[in-house]
Design a protein around this motif. Structure first.
Motif, PDB file in Angstrom:
ATOM      1  N   LEU A 290       0.814  -1.221   0.000  1.00  0.00           N
ATOM      2  CA  LEU A 290       0.000   0.000   0.000  1.00  0.00           C
ATOM      3  C   LEU A 290       0.846   1.269   0.000  1.00  0.00           C
ATOM      4  CD1 LEU A 290      -2.780  -0.994   2.572  1.00  0.00           C
ATOM      5  CD2 LEU A 290      -2.936  -0.974   0.081  1.00  0.00           C
ATOM      6  N   GLY A 291       2.172   1.135   0.052  1.00  0.00           N
ATOM      7  CA  GLY A 291       3.029   2.318   0.068  1.00  0.00           C
ATOM      8  C   GLY A 291       2.999   3.055   1.386  1.00  0.00           C
ATOM      9  N   LEU A 292       2.877   2.314   2.485  1.00  0.00           N
ATOM     10  CA  LEU A 292       2.798   2.908   3.816  1.00  0.00           C
ATOM     11  C   LEU A 292       3.963   2.422   4.673  1.00  0.00           C
ATOM     12  CD1 LEU A 292      -0.996   2.342   4.521  1.00  0.00           C
ATOM     13  CD2 LEU A 292       0.071   4.548   4.126  1.00  0.00           C
ATOM     14  N   SER A 293       4.298   3.193   5.683  1.00  0.00           N
ATOM     15  CA  SER A 293       5.214   2.716   6.702  1.00  0.00           C
ATOM     16  C   SER A 293       4.421   1.888   7.715  1.00  0.00           C
ATOM     17  CB  SER A 293       5.903   3.888   7.398  1.00  0.00           C
ATOM     18  OG  SER A 293       4.956   4.665   8.112  1.00  0.00           O
ATOM     19  N   PRO A 294       5.089   1.015   8.483  1.00  0.00           N
ATOM     20  CA  PRO A 294       4.331   0.216   9.476  1.00  0.00           C
ATOM     21  C   PRO A 294       3.542   1.080  10.452  1.00  0.00           C
ATOM     22  CG  PRO A 294       6.519  -0.701   9.161  1.00  0.00           C
ATOM     23  CD  PRO A 294       6.485   0.584   8.391  1.00  0.00           C
ATOM     24  N   SER A 295       4.106   2.210  10.881  1.00  0.00           N
ATOM     25  CA  SER A 295       3.372   3.068  11.812  1.00  0.00           C
ATOM     26  C   SER A 295       2.152   3.707  11.143  1.00  0.00           C
ATOM     27  CB  SER A 295       4.305   4.160  12.352  1.00  0.00           C
ATOM     28  OG  SER A 295       4.820   4.952  11.291  1.00  0.00           O
TER      29      SER A 295
END
Length: 415
Positions: A290-295
């Motif tokens: 999704l192009g997100l960081s884990p946080s």
């Protein structure tokens, strides 16, 4: 007369530490600005004023908001409170446009000459020939100097043999340098100016999004993005916020004002559910997809209230991994450490597989003579590649114990 809002240098010539200090000062003054805008503001000052900039930015802002042009205004003698009022009313937006217009109207500097010009030596006093006692002419003197500095052509023994003359023959006549030969010298070109200058696109006002036409823009942007973080990255390059940079809170307030926040949340919920199903519960790979960081993924799941649903999906895939009965599939999963760690079952999976391999190896010991043949027997009986079985023996630290059992079996009298 030079206007106070006219450039004294190019934005790229502003020292990076000074630009970083001003950017941090504006952030603390609640008026963050892009790097190009900071450099354009500092281009209104000379290099000698950089120490005054550092002296101002090293302290805490007296008021807010204060942008980079407000910093320049304060250094010119304006009070911080007046600069903050000018910042709020958009005065410095006009100042920035004025500085750009003045820069475009400034004629470019004359191009540097392409042909290098060398200083010619001053004529020396006339000399007399020691043999004749006569004065040398200017032409004769120039020819003598040219003869002394001209490069000499080196001759080889082969050349002398072909010519039929010894190597100590009369020296060749000096060759005059080719004055018409092109000379390519690197020179510093002038920086692009006016309409050729590369600048960031002018951002639109935040209030454009609050109007009725802004709803269509936001709906189109939602269709092209997967979640609110990518939507914010798309909009912050085109629009300013009400007090500087566009923030996520500002964007969500506008979406709720137009009644399309539910549309974005439904799209986010569908994308997260699909990603967890396709990545088989691996949170790290879902964030990457999704192009997100884990946080960011964790905050998004919390905002959508999907914690229970996501945990149920992950538990389902944990049970599937632990309940897998096919030996080849379990041996293949043993090499996927990151996936097992992500699900939190690496130790449970390894312990269960170790017990199973110990049981299978014990049954196959009578038909094997060494570790390689043991892996072949286990793989042949249970339809698994011998390479995967051997690798599992090594990864689960079964190699030494199995070798001892094979050695004891070979030394047994009954064998």
């Amino acid at each position: 007369m030079i206007s106070p809002w006219q450039r004294r240098r190019q934005p790229d010539d502003v020292p990076t530490p000074v630009a970083v200090a001003v950017s941090d000062f504006c952030r603390r003054a609640k008026a963050p600005a892009p790097a190009q805008q900071v450099r354009e503001a500092l281009a209104l000052l000379t290099e000698e004023e950089d120490f005054r900039v550092r002296a101002l930015t090293d302290g805490e802002p007296e008021t807010s908001p204060l942008g980079p042009f407000a910093v320049v205004d304060i250094l010119r003698g304006v009070t911080p409170s007046l600069a903050a009022q000018r910042q709020e009313c958009g005065y410095y937006d006009v100042v920035q446009e004025l500085a750009q217009v003045r820069e475009e109207k400034t004629p470019p500097p004359a191009p540097a000459p392409t042909t290098p010009v060398f200083a010619t030596p001053s004529p020396a006093p006339e000399e007399t020939d020691p043999k004749t006692g006569r004065r040398k002419s200017a032409k004769a003197e120039a020819a003598a100097v040219q003869e002394r500095i001209a490069p000499k052509k080196r001759t080889t023994d082969a050349d002398d043999a072909d010519a039929g003359t010894p190597a100590a023959a009369a020296p060749q006549a000096p060759q005059a340098p080719d004055e018409e030969a092109p000379r390519f010298l690197k020179r510093e070109l002038p920086r692009p100016r006016g309409r050729f200058t590369r600048v960031e696109a002018q951002r639109l006002s935040f209030f454009e999004l609050t109007r009725a036409e802004g709803k269509e823009t936001l709906e189109a942007a939602i269709e092209a993005t997967e979640h609110r973080y990518s939507l914010l990255r798309t909009l912050e390059h085109r629009y300013n916020g009400p007090r500087g940079e566009l923030t996520q809170v500002d964007m969500e307030n506008v979406l709720r004002q137009h009644g399309i926040m539910e549309t974005l949340e439904a799209r986010e919920r569908h994308n997260i559910q699909t990603a967890y199903a396709s990545q088989r519960g691996a949170t790290g790979r879902v964030a990457w997809a999704l192009g997100l960081s884990p946080s960011e993924l964790q905050r998004l799941v919390h905002a959508l209230k999907l914690e229970e649903e996501v945990e149920a999906l992950r538990e389902r895939f944990r049970n599937e991994v632990l309940a897998t009965g096919h030996l080849t599939h379990r041996l293949d999963l043993l090499g996927r450490d990151k996936y097992l760690v992500d699900l939190g079952i690496q130790k449970r999976f390894a312990d269960a597989l170790r017990k199973e391999l110990e049981r299978l190896a014990k049954d196959a010991l009578p038909d094997a003579t060494d570790l390689h043949s043991l892996a072949n027997v286990v793989g042949r009986k249970h339809g698994a590649p011998a390479e995967l079985v051997t690798r599992a023996f090594e990864r689960l630290n079964l190699t030494e114990s199995l070798r001892k059992q094979l050695s004891a079996q070979a030394q047994s009298p009954s064998h």
